[in-house]
Write a protein that holds these residues in place. Structure first.
Motif, mmCIF file in Angstrom:
data_model
loop_
_atom_site.group_PDB
_atom_site.id
_atom_site.type_symbol
_atom_site.label_atom_id
_atom_site.label_comp_id
_atom_site.label_asym_id
_atom_site.label_seq_id
_atom_site.Cartn_x
_atom_site.Cartn_y
_atom_site.Cartn_z
ATOM 1 N N PHE A 55 0.870 -1.153 0.039
ATOM 2 C CA PHE A 55 0.105 -0.006 0.044
ATOM 3 C C PHE A 55 0.860 1.179 -0.096
ATOM 4 O O PHE A 55 1.987 1.503 0.809
ATOM 5 C CB PHE A 55 -1.041 -0.009 0.986
ATOM 6 N N ILE A 56 0.341 2.477 -0.709
ATOM 7 C CA ILE A 56 1.034 3.347 -0.534
ATOM 8 C C ILE A 56 -0.016 4.587 -0.485
ATOM 9 O O ILE A 56 -1.088 4.681 -1.079
ATOM 10 C CB ILE A 56 1.826 4.032 -1.867
ATOM 11 N N MET A 79 -3.374 3.657 -3.041
ATOM 12 C CA MET A 79 -3.007 2.916 -3.648
ATOM 13 C C MET A 79 -2.827 1.377 -3.274
ATOM 14 O O MET A 79 -2.036 1.567 -2.239
ATOM 15 C CB MET A 79 -1.508 2.975 -4.694
ATOM 16 N N LYS A 80 -3.243 0.283 -3.815
ATOM 17 C CA LYS A 80 -3.048 -0.896 -3.563
ATOM 18 C C LYS A 80 -2.347 -1.872 -4.914
ATOM 19 O O LYS A 80 -2.911 -1.594 -5.724
ATOM 20 C CB LYS A 80 -4.025 -1.729 -2.885
ATOM 21 N N GLU A 257 -11.631 0.835 2.017
ATOM 22 C CA GLU A 257 -12.303 -0.191 0.971
ATOM 23 C C GLU A 257 -11.838 0.329 -0.396
ATOM 24 O O GLU A 257 -11.488 1.197 -0.730
ATOM 25 C CB GLU A 257 -13.775 0.224 0.840
ATOM 26 N N THR A 258 -11.293 -0.920 -1.040
ATOM 27 C CA THR A 258 -10.505 -0.462 -2.155
ATOM 28 C C THR A 258 -11.699 -0.354 -3.465
ATOM 29 O O THR A 258 -11.139 -0.410 -4.579
ATOM 30 C CB THR A 258 -9.808 -1.946 -2.551
ATOM 31 N N ARG A 259 -12.775 -0.624 -3.133
ATOM 32 C CA ARG A 259 -13.746 -0.310 -4.270
ATOM 33 C C ARG A 259 -15.059 0.701 -4.058
ATOM 34 O O ARG A 259 -15.461 0.556 -2.807
ATOM 35 C CB ARG A 259 -14.420 -1.788 -4.840
ATOM 36 N N THR A 260 -15.150 1.538 -5.080
ATOM 37 C CA THR A 260 -16.263 2.598 -4.630
ATOM 38 C C THR A 260 -17.709 1.934 -5.063
ATOM 39 O O THR A 260 -17.979 1.755 -6.154
ATOM 40 C CB THR A 260 -15.842 3.731 -5.147
ATOM 41 N N GLU A 261 -18.610 2.365 -4.235
ATOM 42 C CA GLU A 261 -20.017 1.752 -4.679
ATOM 43 C C GLU A 261 -20.624 3.095 -4.857
ATOM 44 O O GLU A 261 -20.753 4.082 -4.173
ATOM 45 C CB GLU A 261 -20.572 1.032 -3.371
ATOM 46 N N VAL A 262 -21.197 3.159 -6.251
ATOM 47 C CA VAL A 262 -22.034 4.385 -6.466
ATOM 48 C C VAL A 262 -23.513 4.398 -6.303
ATOM 49 O O VAL A 262 -24.230 3.186 -6.493
ATOM 50 C CB VAL A 262 -21.686 4.537 -8.137
#
Length: 281
Positions: A55-56, A79-80, A257-262
């Protein structure tokens, strides 16, 4: 200027190209390097990768310039490795106004002010499709690494396709493929990448390029990582945009969370709508 357009410009800067590769061309030496020396040097460049870091994260400062317009924003970079790159643009320092998210499968742009978003696979973005760039290529640009267009990893076999030339204390690493030209400028002693340049050559429509300068390297684990990024983008029509991105620190936070839910409250827009807004700036 509409914050949605700011997010758009940042995305296009990452995906696009620029005509300011002159600094690379001027310093490009004419002395070629032998195959053995090339392989040894490319291995040194590859060894500088922060592969052990998963991770950064960092607070960041953006400066966006489009013609006479000049705007400064703050934000976050998360970033992952091999998974996601996320840029969050903040208004007033604490309200998220826009979000750009690059995953292995799609690009997501969210305009939180106007409740709009764009979510498309990479093959729907012209420059990425024609240039052979994918998520891993973009990741390499953000992580200050060499890459093989269209591939996940830079293999030993792939290194045979690169050429190097040396002079003035720097080494130019080159790769040519059809209408594409990829170049990196690395210091001959430390083998740190100072610049990446991607050129798409089109005699009819004009050239499109990306120039990415790396500066102010700071420790990250046992390696060095650039905290100042100067990116310049110019369309084939000559419209130029500049983005400076400064990292305030280098962290490795992993609790996000590595994904955004719209949300269903957001309206989806098309790529053509995005481009019309961009060209109107």
């Amino acid at each position: 200027m509409n914050l949605f357009n700011i997010a758009l410009m940042a995305m296009l800067l990452v995906l696009g190209a620029c005509k300011s590769s002159k600094s690379l061309e001027k310093s490009e030496p004419s002395k070629p390097v032998t195959t053995a020396d090339t392989q040894n040097f490319l291995q040194k460049v590859s060894d500088n990768n922060v592969q052990s870091v998963k991770f950064i994260t960092s607070k960041i400062k953006f400066q966006v310039q489009v013609g006479a317009q000049d705007l400064t924003l703050t934000g976050n970079l998360k970033m992952k490795r091999d998974d996601v790159i996320r840029l969050q643009l903040m208004a007033f320092g604490f309200v998220e106004a826009g979000r750009l998210e690059f995953t292995k499968d799609y690009v997501l742009i969210m305009d939180r002010i106007n409740k709009q978003y764009l979510k498309v696979p990479y093959n729907q973005l012209d420059f990425l499709r024609t240039s052979g760039l994918n998520f891993y290529s973009l990741q390499a640009l953000f992580w200050n690494e060499l890459f093989q267009p269209g591939k996940m990893r830079l293999t030993d076999e792939a290194m045979n396709e690169y050429e190097t030339s040396v002079g003035d204390g720097d080494v130019v690493i080159s790769l040519e493929h059809d209408k594409m030209s990829y170049k990196w400028l690395a210091g001959s002693s430390k083998a740190e990448i100072k610049m990446a340049n991607i050129l798409y050559k089109d005699k009819l429509r004009g050239n499109t390029q990306l120039n990415w300068d790396y500066n102010n390297f700071k420790p990250l684990g046992s390696k060095q990582f650039p905290t100042d990024n100067a990116i310049t983008f110019t369309t084939s029509s000559g419209k130029e945009i500049k983005l400076n991105m400064k990292l305030n620190y280098i962290g490795n936070e992993s609790d996000w969370e590595t994904r955004t839910e719209v949300s269903g409250k957001y309206k989806q827009v098309k790529v053509d709508d995005i481009l019309r807004r961009f060209m109107a700036l």
